[in-house]
Structures are given as C-alpha cells and as structure tokens.
Design a protein around this motif. Structure first.
Motif, PDB file in Angstrom:
ATOM      1  N   LEU A   1       0.828  -1.200   0.000  1.00 21.26           N
ATOM      2  CA  LEU A   1       0.000   0.000   0.000  1.00 21.26           C
ATOM      3  C   LEU A   1       0.867   1.256   0.000  1.00 21.26           C
ATOM      4  CD1 LEU A   1      -2.760   1.339   0.116  1.00 21.26           C
ATOM      5  CD2 LEU A   1      -2.801   0.900   2.583  1.00 21.26           C
ATOM      6  N   PHE A   2       1.948   1.251   0.768  1.00 21.44           N
ATOM      7  CA  PHE A   2       2.881   2.385   0.803  1.00 21.44           C
ATOM      8  C   PHE A   2       3.430   2.654  -0.590  1.00 21.44           C
ATOM      9  CE2 PHE A   2       7.113   4.216   2.130  1.00 21.44           C
ATOM     10  CZ  PHE A   2       6.633   5.302   2.837  1.00 21.44           C
ATOM     11  N   GLU A   3       3.845   1.603  -1.286  1.00 20.08           N
ATOM     12  CA  GLU A   3       4.364   1.747  -2.651  1.00 20.08           C
ATOM     13  C   GLU A   3       3.278   2.222  -3.608  1.00 20.08           C
ATOM     14  OE1 GLU A   3       7.535   1.653  -3.494  1.00 20.08           O
ATOM     15  OE2 GLU A   3       8.126   1.052  -1.474  1.00 20.08           O
ATOM     16  N   ALA A   4       2.068   1.730  -3.447  1.00 23.70           N
ATOM     17  CA  ALA A   4       0.962   2.143  -4.323  1.00 23.70           C
ATOM     18  C   ALA A   4       0.649   3.628  -4.142  1.00 23.70           C
ATOM     19  CB  ALA A   4      -0.279   1.298  -4.041  1.00 23.70           C
ATOM     20  N   VAL A   5       0.676   4.105  -2.901  1.00 21.19           N
ATOM     21  CA  VAL A   5       0.443   5.529  -2.655  1.00 21.19           C
ATOM     22  C   VAL A   5       1.545   6.349  -3.309  1.00 21.19           C
ATOM     23  CG1 VAL A   5       0.332   7.321  -0.874  1.00 21.19           C
ATOM     24  CG2 VAL A   5      -0.913   5.185  -0.552  1.00 21.19           C
ATOM     25  N   TYR A   6       2.781   5.906  -3.176  1.00 19.81           N
ATOM     26  CA  TYR A   6       3.903   6.624  -3.792  1.00 19.81           C
ATOM     27  C   TYR A   6       3.727   6.704  -5.309  1.00 19.81           C
ATOM     28  CZ  TYR A   6       8.619   7.861  -5.218  1.00 19.81           C
ATOM     29  OH  TYR A   6       9.694   8.494  -5.787  1.00 19.81           O
TER      30      TYR A   6
ATOM     31  N   TRP B   1       8.812  10.963   4.345  1.00 14.57           N
ATOM     32  CA  TRP B   1       8.886   9.616   4.920  1.00 14.57           C
ATOM     33  C   TRP B   1       9.412   8.618   3.891  1.00 14.57           C
ATOM     34  CZ3 TRP B   1       9.068   8.290   9.707  1.00 14.57           C
ATOM     35  CH2 TRP B   1       8.378   9.012  10.692  1.00 14.57           C
ATOM     36  N   TYR B   2       8.931   8.724   2.666  1.00 17.30           N
ATOM     37  CA  TYR B   2       9.359   7.793   1.627  1.00 17.30           C
ATOM     38  C   TYR B   2      10.873   7.887   1.434  1.00 17.30           C
ATOM     39  CZ  TYR B   2       9.220   4.849  -2.480  1.00 17.30           C
ATOM     40  OH  TYR B   2       9.423   3.807  -3.360  1.00 17.30           O
ATOM     41  N   SER B   3      11.394   9.089   1.368  1.00 15.20           N
ATOM     42  CA  SER B   3      12.839   9.231   1.150  1.00 15.20           C
ATOM     43  C   SER B   3      13.622   8.705   2.348  1.00 15.20           C
ATOM     44  CB  SER B   3      13.210  10.679   0.845  1.00 15.20           C
ATOM     45  OG  SER B   3      13.024  11.493   1.971  1.00 15.20           O
ATOM     46  N   LEU B   4      13.099   8.832   3.549  1.00 15.25           N
ATOM     47  CA  LEU B   4      13.776   8.300   4.729  1.00 15.25           C
ATOM     48  C   LEU B   4      13.726   6.778   4.783  1.00 15.25           C
ATOM     49  CD1 LEU B   4      12.480  10.777   7.461  1.00 15.25           C
ATOM     50  CD2 LEU B   4      14.844  10.552   6.652  1.00 15.25           C
TER      51      LEU B   4
ATOM     52  N   ARG C   1      16.711   1.688  -1.432  1.00 18.27           N
ATOM     53  CA  ARG C   1      16.094   0.895  -2.507  1.00 18.27           C
ATOM     54  C   ARG C   1      16.342   1.536  -3.864  1.00 18.27           C
ATOM     55  NH1 ARG C   1      10.481  -1.546  -0.244  1.00 18.27           N
ATOM     56  NH2 ARG C   1      11.357  -2.353   1.677  1.00 18.27           N
ATOM     57  N   PRO C   2      16.311   0.727  -4.905  1.00 16.36           N
ATOM     58  CA  PRO C   2      16.464   1.297  -6.255  1.00 16.36           C
ATOM     59  C   PRO C   2      15.313   2.248  -6.580  1.00 16.36           C
ATOM     60  CG  PRO C   2      16.473  -1.129  -6.312  1.00 16.36           C
ATOM     61  CD  PRO C   2      16.145  -0.726  -4.915  1.00 16.36           C
ATOM     62  N   VAL C   3      15.564   3.169  -7.475  1.00 17.16           N
ATOM     63  CA  VAL C   3      14.534   4.114  -7.908  1.00 17.16           C
ATOM     64  C   VAL C   3      13.417   3.321  -8.592  1.00 17.16           C
ATOM     65  CG1 VAL C   3      14.060   6.049  -9.456  1.00 17.16           C
ATOM     66  CG2 VAL C   3      16.221   5.949  -8.209  1.00 17.16           C
ATOM     67  N   PRO C   4      12.163   3.538  -8.175  1.00 17.87           N
ATOM     68  CA  PRO C   4      11.050   2.837  -8.822  1.00 17.87           C
ATOM     69  C   PRO C   4      10.993   3.161 -10.323  1.00 17.87           C
ATOM     70  CG  PRO C   4      10.325   3.856  -6.781  1.00 17.87           C
ATOM     71  CD  PRO C   4      11.713   4.367  -7.059  1.00 17.87           C
ATOM     72  N   ALA C   5      10.543   2.202 -11.104  1.00 18.65           N
ATOM     73  CA  ALA C   5      10.512   2.347 -12.565  1.00 18.65           C
ATOM     74  C   ALA C   5       9.712   3.567 -13.001  1.00 18.65           C
ATOM     75  CB  ALA C   5       9.938   1.081 -13.206  1.00 18.65           C
ATOM     76  N   ILE C   6       8.596   3.830 -12.348  1.00 15.72           N
ATOM     77  CA  ILE C   6       7.763   4.976 -12.723  1.00 15.72           C
ATOM     78  C   ILE C   6       8.528   6.294 -12.555  1.00 15.72           C
ATOM     79  CG2 ILE C   6       6.675   5.171 -10.433  1.00 15.72           C
ATOM     80  CD1 ILE C   6       4.102   5.995 -11.902  1.00 15.72           C
ATOM     81  N   VAL C   7       9.346   6.379 -11.514  1.00 17.17           N
ATOM     82  CA  VAL C   7      10.136   7.589 -11.272  1.00 17.17           C
ATOM     83  C   VAL C   7      11.272   7.675 -12.282  1.00 17.17           C
ATOM     84  CG1 VAL C   7      11.610   8.792  -9.615  1.00 17.17           C
ATOM     85  CG2 VAL C   7       9.522   7.653  -8.837  1.00 17.17           C
ATOM     86  N   ALA C   8      11.957   6.573 -12.518  1.00 20.43           N
ATOM     87  CA  ALA C   8      13.065   6.564 -13.480  1.00 20.43           C
ATOM     88  C   ALA C   8      12.577   6.984 -14.863  1.00 20.43           C
ATOM     89  CB  ALA C   8      13.706   5.186 -13.528  1.00 20.43           C
ATOM     90  N   ARG C   9      11.438   6.463 -15.269  1.00 20.29           N
ATOM     91  CA  ARG C   9      10.870   6.810 -16.583  1.00 20.29           C
ATOM     92  C   ARG C   9      10.527   8.305 -16.641  1.00 20.29           C
ATOM     93  NH1 ARG C   9       7.738   2.891 -16.666  1.00 20.29           N
ATOM     94  NH2 ARG C   9       5.960   3.842 -15.622  1.00 20.29           N
ATOM     95  N   SER C  10       9.899   8.818 -15.597  1.00 21.31           N
ATOM     96  CA  SER C  10       9.530  10.231 -15.542  1.00 21.31           C
ATOM     97  C   SER C  10      10.770  11.121 -15.595  1.00 21.31           C
ATOM     98  CB  SER C  10       8.730  10.515 -14.268  1.00 21.31           C
ATOM     99  OG  SER C  10       8.495  11.881 -14.121  1.00 21.31           O
ATOM    100  N   MET C  11      11.791  10.758 -14.836  1.00 29.27           N
ATOM    101  CA  MET C  11      13.021  11.556 -14.819  1.00 29.27           C
ATOM    102  C   MET C  11      13.704  11.515 -16.193  1.00 29.27           C
ATOM    103  SD  MET C  11      13.002  12.904 -11.916  1.00 29.27           S
ATOM    104  CE  MET C  11      14.479  13.340 -11.067  1.00 29.27           C
ATOM    105  N   ASP C  12      13.747  10.348 -16.804  1.00 31.21           N
ATOM    106  CA  ASP C  12      14.352  10.231 -18.142  1.00 31.21           C
ATOM    107  C   ASP C  12      13.631  11.126 -19.149  1.00 31.21           C
ATOM    108  OD1 ASP C  12      16.224   8.414 -17.206  1.00 31.21           O
ATOM    109  OD2 ASP C  12      15.205   6.650 -18.033  1.00 31.21           O
ATOM    110  N   GLU C  13      12.296  11.167 -19.063  1.00 34.98           N
ATOM    111  CA  GLU C  13      11.519  12.005 -19.982  1.00 34.98           C
ATOM    112  C   GLU C  13      11.804  13.488 -19.740  1.00 34.98           C
ATOM    113  OE1 GLU C  13       7.513  10.677 -19.266  1.00 34.98           O
ATOM    114  OE2 GLU C  13       7.837   8.784 -20.339  1.00 34.98           O
ATOM    115  N   LYS C  14      11.926  13.875 -18.490  1.00 37.82           N
ATOM    116  CA  LYS C  14      12.225  15.272 -18.168  1.00 37.82           C
ATOM    117  C   LYS C  14      13.626  15.653 -18.633  1.00 37.82           C
ATOM    118  CE  LYS C  14       9.125  15.715 -14.252  1.00 37.82           C
ATOM    119  NZ  LYS C  14       8.646  14.514 -13.635  1.00 37.82           N
ATOM    120  N   ILE C  15      14.580  14.768 -18.418  1.00 31.87           N
ATOM    121  CA  ILE C  15      15.957  15.029 -18.869  1.00 31.87           C
ATOM    122  C   ILE C  15      15.989  15.174 -20.386  1.00 31.87           C
ATOM    123  CG2 ILE C  15      18.262  13.998 -19.086  1.00 31.87           C
ATOM    124  CD1 ILE C  15      17.763  12.836 -16.211  1.00 31.87           C
TER     125      ILE C  15
END
Length: 191
Positions: free
Chosen positions: A55-60, A101-104, A109-123
């Motif tokens: 659930l924590f991951e789903a909220v993130y 809290w998530y960052s703490l 942990r590795p960067v979640p795929a959804i975040v990595a994809r978003s960051m790649d698109e922004k870059i």
C-alpha cells in the motif's frame, strides 16, 4: 441493501493511507488504524494490496502519476515549471510529508521504474530545450533537472530557522527567479 463499489473503497483506502503514512511513515503506520480511517475492515486492505508495504508503494506511485499529470514539465520555461511544482507542494503538505517519509524509509532501494521513466523524460525534454537554445548548455540536462527540483521544493523540508527568512508570499518568486537565472543561456555580447 448495501452496494459494493470496490473502486470507491480502494480510493478511500488510498486517501486514508496517504494520511496515515504522512503522519507515521510506513514503519509507524498501522493497518487497523488506516482501515478505520478508510471506513473499511482491516482484512479488506489485504484484498487490495500486499499489506502495508504494498500500500505504501501504491500511494507513492499514485503521487508520482498525479504530479506528472498535474504539473507537466515545460522545458522551455523551467522557471514556471518550478513555480508550479512549488504551488502544488504548498497546496498538498500531506503529500510532501509522505514523500519525506518515503525518502527516509526507502533511501536504500532502487529508484522505482515509474520515477526513473519520468526523470528520463524530463531530462530528454531539457536536453531538447538546450539544443533549441532556450536552456543553458553549461550543465548537463540531468544536473539542471536536479537543481530545478531542489529549488522548487526547497521550502517544503526546512524548519522555521530557515523558513522565516523569506515570507510565504515571496517564496514562489524567489524560486522562479533563481531557476530563471540558473537556466537562461548567456547571450553573446551581454556579459
């Protein structure tokens, strides 16, 4: 007769989980307490998610998706983008507490795929703006993105000793001015 609406219950659970995790983090959150907030039975939490961790991951992931949709990058106007990110954070302090809290609790942990994809698109968007000449090429696109994100959220995690240095009303302007100065290309003959 009561109507079953699993989508509504799932949404209630996600909202309650955001509140619970923003207050306690994943380690301090309790499934029975967040189920009560959602108005569902604790057992129902496990029918939707793989326990508290799932659930924590789903909220993130939901926060990331909502932010990307609500505050799309405009690489040709990174100052405005930073301002809109600041505005969204100011309007949703609970989300910012959750992200703290998530960052703490997920720092190792590795960067979640959804975040990595978003960051790649922004870059990629910033790199394209650099090629168009609307963003400085003095720094790599990834560094510029990191700085823009840090500036956009700089007031969200500071205590009052730093927070009082700039009024709430001035913060957006401080951010957008700093980003504008950071990313505006030098014009030959104007330096």
């Amino acid at each position: 007769m009561a109507t079953r609406d699993p989508d509504r219950k799932r949404q209630q659970l996600m909202e309650a989980a955001l509140a619970e995790f923003a207050e306690y983090g994943v380690a301090g959150a309790r499934v029975d307490r967040l189920a009560k907030r959602a108005g569902i039975s604790p057992g129902l939490v496990y029918s939707f998610f793989a326990g508290k961790e799932g659930l924590f991951e789903a909220v993130y992931e939901a926060i990331v998706e909502q932010t990307v949709d609500a505050v799309p990058i405009d690489a040709d106007d990174l100052a405005d983008y930073a301002g809109r990110l600041h505005d969204a954070a100011a309007q949703h302090p609970q989300v910012m507490r959750f992200l703290a809290w998530y960052s703490l609790e997920r720092a190792d942990r590795p960067v979640p795929a959804i975040v990595a994809r978003s960051m790649d698109e922004k870059i990629a968007a910033i790199a394209a703006a650099q090629r168009r000449g609307t963003v400085t090429s003095d720094k790599p696109a990834g560094e510029i993105l990191a700085l823009v994100l840090a500036l956009a959220n700089m007031w969200q995690h500071h205590t009052e000793d730093v927070g009082h240095l700039v009024t709430d009303a001035q913060r957006r302007t401080v951010i957008t001015d700093a980003v504008r100065r950071l990313v505006t290309p030098d014009v030959p003959g104007h330096g």
